[in-house]
Design a protein around this motif. Structure first.
Motif, PDB file in Angstrom:
ATOM      1  N   ASN A 101     -11.299  -3.389  -3.704  1.00 48.32           N
ATOM      2  CA  ASN A 101     -10.115  -3.517  -2.855  1.00 48.32           C
ATOM      3  C   ASN A 101      -9.096  -2.459  -3.244  1.00 48.32           C
ATOM      4  N   LEU A 102      -8.739  -1.615  -2.299  1.00 50.18           N
ATOM      5  CA  LEU A 102      -7.732  -0.576  -2.518  1.00 50.18           C
ATOM      6  C   LEU A 102      -6.489  -0.929  -1.706  1.00 50.18           C
ATOM      7  N   ILE A 103      -5.350  -1.072  -2.378  1.00 47.60           N
ATOM      8  CA  ILE A 103      -4.098  -1.409  -1.719  1.00 47.60           C
ATOM      9  C   ILE A 103      -3.233  -0.157  -1.632  1.00 47.60           C
ATOM     10  N   VAL A 104      -2.588   0.037  -0.482  1.00 52.72           N
ATOM     11  CA  VAL A 104      -1.703   1.182  -0.300  1.00 52.72           C
ATOM     12  C   VAL A 104      -0.326   0.689   0.130  1.00 52.72           C
ATOM     13  N   ALA A 105       0.714   1.093  -0.622  1.00 49.34           N
ATOM     14  CA  ALA A 105       2.083   0.793  -0.227  1.00 49.34           C
ATOM     15  C   ALA A 105       2.448   1.789   0.872  1.00 49.34           C
ATOM     16  N   TYR A 106       2.597   1.290   2.091  1.00 47.60           N
ATOM     17  CA  TYR A 106       2.730   2.181   3.245  1.00 47.60           C
ATOM     18  C   TYR A 106       4.008   1.910   4.019  1.00 47.60           C
ATOM     19  N   ASP A 107       4.734   2.988   4.376  1.00 46.92           N
ATOM     20  CA  ASP A 107       5.933   2.834   5.195  1.00 46.92           C
ATOM     21  C   ASP A 107       6.059   3.945   6.232  1.00 46.92           C
ATOM     22  N   ALA A 108       4.974   4.678   6.470  1.00 50.09           N
ATOM     23  CA  ALA A 108       4.900   5.755   7.463  1.00 50.09           C
ATOM     24  C   ALA A 108       5.620   7.030   7.042  1.00 50.09           C
ATOM     25  N   SER A 109       6.157   7.072   5.829  1.00 46.67           N
ATOM     26  CA  SER A 109       6.752   8.314   5.334  1.00 46.67           C
ATOM     27  C   SER A 109       5.615   9.300   5.046  1.00 46.67           C
ATOM     28  N   PRO A 110       5.902  10.603   5.010  1.00 51.47           N
ATOM     29  CA  PRO A 110       4.843  11.589   4.736  1.00 51.47           C
ATOM     30  C   PRO A 110       4.074  11.310   3.445  1.00 51.47           C
ATOM     31  N   ASN A 111       4.797  10.939   2.386  1.00 48.85           N
ATOM     32  CA  ASN A 111       4.121  10.683   1.114  1.00 48.85           C
ATOM     33  C   ASN A 111       3.229   9.445   1.172  1.00 48.85           C
ATOM     34  N   SER A 112       3.707   8.380   1.829  1.00 48.18           N
ATOM     35  CA  SER A 112       2.878   7.179   1.911  1.00 48.18           C
ATOM     36  C   SER A 112       1.680   7.415   2.829  1.00 48.18           C
ATOM     37  N   HIS A 113       1.864   8.276   3.832  1.00 50.97           N
ATOM     38  CA  HIS A 113       0.743   8.627   4.701  1.00 50.97           C
ATOM     39  C   HIS A 113      -0.322   9.378   3.907  1.00 50.97           C
ATOM     40  N   THR A 114       0.131  10.267   3.023  1.00 49.25           N
ATOM     41  CA  THR A 114      -0.805  10.986   2.156  1.00 49.25           C
ATOM     42  C   THR A 114      -1.547  10.019   1.246  1.00 49.25           C
ATOM     43  N   ALA A 115      -0.811   9.048   0.690  1.00 48.01           N
ATOM     44  CA  ALA A 115      -1.430   8.048  -0.184  1.00 48.01           C
ATOM     45  C   ALA A 115      -2.487   7.249   0.574  1.00 48.01           C
TER      46      ALA A 115
END
Length: 206
Positions: A39-53
């Motif tokens: 299971n891979l969790i990604v903290a996402y908020d649509a910012s460029p850095n979170s999109h890269t993550a």
């Protein structure tokens, strides 16, 4: 996983750059056997850095599925936090005031519709609609990778809610859009975080 990524892009320093919080020692000693799922969790908020993550998370999941028979699921977590207590002003910008709670993403549209008949709570509509749009973007990227995907919408403290999802989903890795272990977000997660935390490599801008 990071070794495969290093090999694919011709780098040998990604582990040093990306590991912001190491895997807990007691957990590491229990994971010597090959897992049946990841299971891979990604903290996402649509910012460029979170999109890269998120993109890195999908890439690693895809390569892991190709190289093994392990089932890999990528999960995006988006947290709406009250700006008055927001320690990360560059991560979330939506004003919302109510106690922490969790909400299944499938209920967002229904919740927004009900709020239309409640004038006193109409300030919540825009953040919920924006959250639905942000998680829709994450789901769209998941379709490109054709992998297993889940999304979570949470309300409250970013670090607290992300930790709750990591624990409830027994996550193996958390991806965040940070480049340094000194980032306020990483410090808020704490040294006893239940899984390894990976950021985005600084070499990605080269």
């Amino acid at each position: 996983m990071l070794a495969r990524l290093q090999s694919a892009i011709g780098r040998d320093d990604l582990i040093e750059q990306m590991v912001l919080l190491p895997e807990p020692k007691e957990l590491f000693s229990q994971t010597s056997q090959t897992p049946s799922s990841v299971n891979l969790i990604v903290a996402y908020d649509a910012s460029p850095n979170s999109h890269t993550a998120l993109d890195i998370g999908f890439w690693i999941a895809h390569q892991t599925r190709l190289a093994t028979n392990i089932e890999v699921t990528v999960q995006a977590v988006y947290v709406l936090e009250d700006n008055e207590n927001n320690q990360y002003p560059n991560i979330l910008n939506f004003p919302i005031q109510h106690p922490p709670l969790e909400c299944q993403i499938g209920e967002v549209s229904k919740s927004a519709t009900l709020l239309l008949t409640q004038p006193k709570l109409q300030t919540v509509i825009t953040p919920l609609q924006e959250a639905d749009k942000i998680l829709w973007q994450a789901r769209s990227l998941a379709e490109e990778w054709q992998g297993s995907f889940k999304s979570h919408l949470r309300f409250g403290s970013i670090s607290t809610e992300i930790k709750k999802v990591v624990e409830s989903e027994a996550a193996d890795i958390l991806f965040v859009g940070c480049k340094s272990a000194n980032h306020p977000m990483i410090k808020a997660l704490g040294s006893n975080f239940p899984c390894a935390v990976l950021g985005i490599p600084s070499c990605i801008e080269e």
